[in-house]
Scaffold this motif. Sequence first.
Motif, PDB file in Angstrom:
ATOM      1  N   ASN A  99      50.126  30.553  43.756  1.00 54.78           N
ATOM      2  CA  ASN A  99      50.931  30.505  42.312  1.00 54.78           C
ATOM      3  C   ASN A  99      51.067  31.875  41.998  1.00 54.78           C
ATOM      4  N   ALA A 100      52.144  31.884  40.973  1.00 52.48           N
ATOM      5  CA  ALA A 100      52.432  33.237  40.435  1.00 52.48           C
ATOM      6  C   ALA A 100      53.138  33.006  38.909  1.00 52.48           C
ATOM      7  N   VAL A 101      53.298  33.821  38.222  1.00 53.31           N
ATOM      8  CA  VAL A 101      54.223  33.790  36.931  1.00 53.31           C
ATOM      9  C   VAL A 101      55.182  34.700  37.095  1.00 53.31           C
ATOM     10  N   VAL A 102      56.425  34.479  36.569  1.00 52.92           N
ATOM     11  CA  VAL A 102      57.711  35.355  37.153  1.00 52.92           C
ATOM     12  C   VAL A 102      58.146  35.520  35.561  1.00 52.92           C
ATOM     13  N   LEU A 103      58.774  36.743  35.404  1.00 56.36           N
ATOM     14  CA  LEU A 103      59.447  37.006  33.977  1.00 56.36           C
ATOM     15  C   LEU A 103      60.589  37.167  34.417  1.00 56.36           C
ATOM     16  N   ASN A 104      61.762  36.260  33.995  1.00 53.90           N
ATOM     17  CA  ASN A 104      63.022  36.197  34.323  1.00 53.90           C
ATOM     18  C   ASN A 104      64.108  36.503  33.225  1.00 53.90           C
ATOM     19  N   ARG A 147      35.348  31.081  40.450  1.00 55.78           N
ATOM     20  CA  ARG A 147      35.571  32.289  40.821  1.00 55.78           C
ATOM     21  C   ARG A 147      36.599  33.145  40.002  1.00 55.78           C
ATOM     22  N   GLN A 148      36.520  34.474  40.146  1.00 59.70           N
ATOM     23  CA  GLN A 148      37.678  35.074  39.486  1.00 59.70           C
ATOM     24  C   GLN A 148      38.938  34.879  39.604  1.00 59.70           C
ATOM     25  N   LEU A 149      39.854  34.627  38.519  1.00 58.43           N
ATOM     26  CA  LEU A 149      41.098  34.305  38.611  1.00 58.43           C
ATOM     27  C   LEU A 149      41.859  35.331  39.025  1.00 58.43           C
ATOM     28  N   VAL A 150      42.647  35.248  40.137  1.00 58.59           N
ATOM     29  CA  VAL A 150      43.816  36.024  40.628  1.00 58.59           C
ATOM     30  C   VAL A 150      45.316  35.732  40.527  1.00 58.59           C
ATOM     31  N   LEU A 151      46.037  35.878  39.710  1.00 58.23           N
ATOM     32  CA  LEU A 151      47.343  35.491  39.211  1.00 58.23           C
ATOM     33  C   LEU A 151      48.255  36.494  39.180  1.00 58.23           C
ATOM     34  N   PRO A 152      49.006  36.611  40.268  1.00 57.81           N
ATOM     35  CA  PRO A 152      50.109  37.659  40.407  1.00 57.81           C
ATOM     36  C   PRO A 152      51.332  37.400  39.377  1.00 57.81           C
ATOM     37  N   ILE A 153      51.946  38.552  38.618  1.00 53.66           N
ATOM     38  CA  ILE A 153      53.015  38.611  37.637  1.00 53.66           C
ATOM     39  C   ILE A 153      53.972  39.091  38.128  1.00 53.66           C
ATOM     40  N   VAL A 154      55.183  38.812  38.259  1.00 57.73           N
ATOM     41  CA  VAL A 154      56.306  39.200  38.773  1.00 57.73           C
ATOM     42  C   VAL A 154      57.422  39.606  37.938  1.00 57.73           C
ATOM     43  N   PHE A 155      57.889  40.881  38.246  1.00 57.61           N
ATOM     44  CA  PHE A 155      59.017  41.423  37.469  1.00 57.61           C
ATOM     45  C   PHE A 155      60.104  41.443  38.453  1.00 57.61           C
ATOM     46  N   LEU A 167      41.564  32.148  29.026  1.00 59.38           N
ATOM     47  CA  LEU A 167      41.043  30.803  29.656  1.00 59.38           C
ATOM     48  C   LEU A 167      39.994  31.064  30.538  1.00 59.38           C
ATOM     49  N   ALA A 168      40.254  32.253  31.477  1.00 57.23           N
ATOM     50  CA  ALA A 168      39.275  32.495  32.545  1.00 57.23           C
ATOM     51  C   ALA A 168      37.933  32.828  32.036  1.00 57.23           C
ATOM     52  N   GLY A 169      37.736  33.445  30.785  1.00 59.30           N
ATOM     53  CA  GLY A 169      36.348  33.641  30.290  1.00 59.30           C
ATOM     54  C   GLY A 169      35.657  34.304  31.110  1.00 59.30           C
ATOM     55  N   PHE A 170      34.275  33.902  31.480  1.00 66.79           N
ATOM     56  CA  PHE A 170      33.235  34.530  32.147  1.00 66.79           C
ATOM     57  C   PHE A 170      33.581  34.789  33.579  1.00 66.79           C
ATOM     58  N   ARG A 171      34.612  34.322  34.092  1.00 66.31           N
ATOM     59  CA  ARG A 171      35.069  34.238  35.524  1.00 66.31           C
ATOM     60  C   ARG A 171      35.524  35.807  35.866  1.00 66.31           C
ATOM     61  N   GLY A 172      36.155  36.286  34.827  1.00 64.74           N
ATOM     62  CA  GLY A 172      37.094  37.390  34.879  1.00 64.74           C
ATOM     63  C   GLY A 172      38.330  37.057  35.408  1.00 64.74           C
ATOM     64  N   ALA A 173      39.542  38.025  35.334  1.00 60.93           N
ATOM     65  CA  ALA A 173      40.906  37.752  35.789  1.00 60.93           C
ATOM     66  C   ALA A 173      41.420  38.913  36.197  1.00 60.93           C
ATOM     67  N   SER A 174      42.264  38.832  37.237  1.00 63.44           N
ATOM     68  CA  SER A 174      43.038  39.979  37.961  1.00 63.44           C
ATOM     69  C   SER A 174      44.691  39.590  37.943  1.00 63.44           C
ATOM     70  N   PHE A 175      45.366  40.500  37.594  1.00 64.38           N
ATOM     71  CA  PHE A 175      46.949  40.135  37.535  1.00 64.38           C
ATOM     72  C   PHE A 175      47.652  41.218  38.223  1.00 64.38           C
ATOM     73  N   PRO A 176      47.601  41.066  39.837  1.00 66.21           N
ATOM     74  CA  PRO A 176      48.423  42.215  40.570  1.00 66.21           C
ATOM     75  C   PRO A 176      49.837  41.944  40.065  1.00 66.21           C
ATOM     76  N   ALA A 177      50.491  43.109  40.148  1.00 62.55           N
ATOM     77  CA  ALA A 177      51.842  43.092  39.761  1.00 62.55           C
ATOM     78  C   ALA A 177      52.879  43.447  40.981  1.00 62.55           C
ATOM     79  N   LEU A 178      53.977  42.620  40.802  1.00 60.71           N
ATOM     80  CA  LEU A 178      54.985  42.610  42.032  1.00 60.71           C
ATOM     81  C   LEU A 178      56.231  42.877  41.337  1.00 60.71           C
TER      82      LEU A 178
END
Length: 792
Positions: free
Chosen positions: A283-288, A233-241, A263-274
């Motif tokens: 899961n989420a990615v945090v920029l610190n 499925r489509q990758l949905v990975l929030p990125i936090v500032f 990495l997601a390739g054919f699945r597609g990816a979305s990155f909601p920003a917080l």
Amino acid sequence: MFPEVPHCNRPAAASRHLPGRGPAARLLPVAVLLAALGSTSLAPAQSTRPATAVVPPAAMPPATATAPAEVAPLAGKRTYKVTLRELGAVFPLQLRGVQGSSGVQFGIRNDEVVTGARLHLNYAYSPALLPDISHIRVLVNEQVVATIPVPREQGGVNLQRDIDIPTRLITEFNRLNLELIGHYTMECEDPAHSSLWANVGNDSTLELSVNPLTPPNDLAFLPEPFFDRRDARQLVLPIVFARAPDPGQLEAAGTVASWFGGLAGFRGASFPALVGQLPARGNAVVLNLANNADAIAGGGLSAPSGPTLQVATHPGDPTAKLLIVSGRDAAELKRAATALALGGTSLSGATATIGELKEITPRKPYDAPNWLPNDRPVKFGELVDQSQLTVSGYSPDLIRVNFQVPPDLFAWRKQNIPVHLKYRYTARPMADKSTLNVSVNEQFLRALPLRAMDHDKPSRIESWLNKAVPAGDLLPAEDLFEIPLFKLPARSQLQFHYYHDILKEGACKDVLLDNVRGTVEPDSTIDIRGFSHFIAMPDLAAFANTGFPFTRMADLSQTAIVLPARPEAGDYSAYLSLMGLMGMVTGYPAHASTVVLGGDRMEEVADKDLLVIASGNNPPLVAQWAEHLPFSLKEGTKRFRLSDYASHLLNWFDPEQRDRSRPGRSEIVYTSASSDAVYAGFESPLKSGRSVVLLISNQASGLQQGVDALLDPDLLKRIQGSTAVIRGKQVDSLVAEQSYYVGQLGPVARVQWWLSRHPLVMVLLGVLAAAVVGFMLYIALRARARSRLRQQ
């Protein structure tokens, strides 16, 4: 990124995995026991985190051994459904013959365990089947889980049936097969008779109940659990500032997003920003940054001592993880992000501090890993796993070879791409109509006959050769053919189908032996050398499908992304998702791109291609470039220029009309509060030959419509020309004009091409040439006449 046509994503056969081999399977008995003990006391909990993976066959890599995950207390069972279409069945499954078979593949995330599985089947079968000796089998990983009877009174009727699948059969990668055992008579029968059929709808669903597992905090598991290759499925990975990010932080975030997008390739990816807060779950990615460590509510982040990567448990969701990218300043943050994107799979431990990152070798134009190289022939074995190049049986699946070419290949004098095909197959017992059919993007190219075996006694020399080099069981063959370049969109697929003619020997003699095999050799090649790179712009189709012209450099080193001076969360999300799409196209992280806020520093990026993301009413930069745009969005008022194609046809002899470089002849203006998204392409006002692609909406939330259109194959193919308006599930390309060219042609080809575009100049040059030749003939004849007169 940007798949151009649906067939580009159609799956091919994949590796099969035996039960109990993967880490999820090793934990299965313990997890099932825990699920049974806890099912009476734990209420189901909702979560926005991706659940069980569903992997289409084309995406399935061979299984690799990973360390077992730690089993944490269960957070609650979740149930979800996926259709067979989502699992890769583009069309309904067709079961034909006495033993017709077809199926799909699905996967289970490494951080989840299946506690229940059920198949909701929609099917129909032939009314001619004999119910006593016919049935439909359902198999999971080659083990029968159900047998469906075929009573005569229900033949030819759409039916539904629910089938429970034992969880003990489910591993990390799985194959779901449906097989028809069909007979229409108790006497001698034709094994390929037309009455032997059953259809399974691709709207049938697989329902899975899963419980989460908690992996350890270890970078060695990257990219898991943030991305799991088993999940289709489509990758949905929030990125936090922590706070509103500056350009350096945005560049670091773009690098991370492009890596995950690749990495997601054919699945597609979305990155909601917080900004300033973590997602409630998942899961989420945090920029610190050092001065922002305490700005994320509930994050519990510590001030970094250098460029650092860390995996930590989500404070609000014990089954989720945070990937923390840290630095004392923006430069260290970018270094940590680049180290993650280029060497993330080599890291280990809960925390890693980047001590040294050597200078990265600059990329060259058109050297993206996902694109065909233009300096050598490319072997099929480099494009697809060798196991997917072999088929068997009388009704085999297609052999599919996916590839991607630069969108600006110039096909004027050289119009075809050569393919050197090598293949082997089981020799036919006698000459018949069996062929290997070759297609590209479902367009037929050619049919290669499959030869019969040689029944003649070999000569003495052939016998000696066979002793020295024993013959294989498959007959080798090869063919050299060409693919017209106009048949190749940027993302394409070669398709090979082995058709075996069935010989009719008479009553009670027709028996199909499953002894036919076919393969395409991995050292077959495709070659795009010799093409110039030259394309008419603007061309939103090239951008939508391949990210061109930005992806011309895989690291986006010649790209600048321009955001509003005061971006909102929607602006950040659109930027990050577009960077993920760029990474998907190139297969390489965009670590060298430049981010600009507002109209500042535009002189520094004048010699770059510009990707402009704008929202709100009349953004300053858009207002400054208004004369270059075929539309405007100002305080709810929308204005669009429209093309006049009839005028183009009537004035075909006008070079400007032939190039469609004049502005539209009509205009529409209206007022609306809708949040439509608009893509527009035009030549950069800062430097000729450079391109601008603008994504704009009068609301920041409307930008997501533009991103979603690039992830939807049905909408993607409608984005073209110079302007495209996205209104929900509708896309309209209002203007398709070409006003400038990018790329290089050789001097001779350039002159020839220029003359081909100016036929009147050709006529004048022809008249001039005739006058020059006539004048020279006149001089020569006059000289000859004077010489003759002197002699007289």
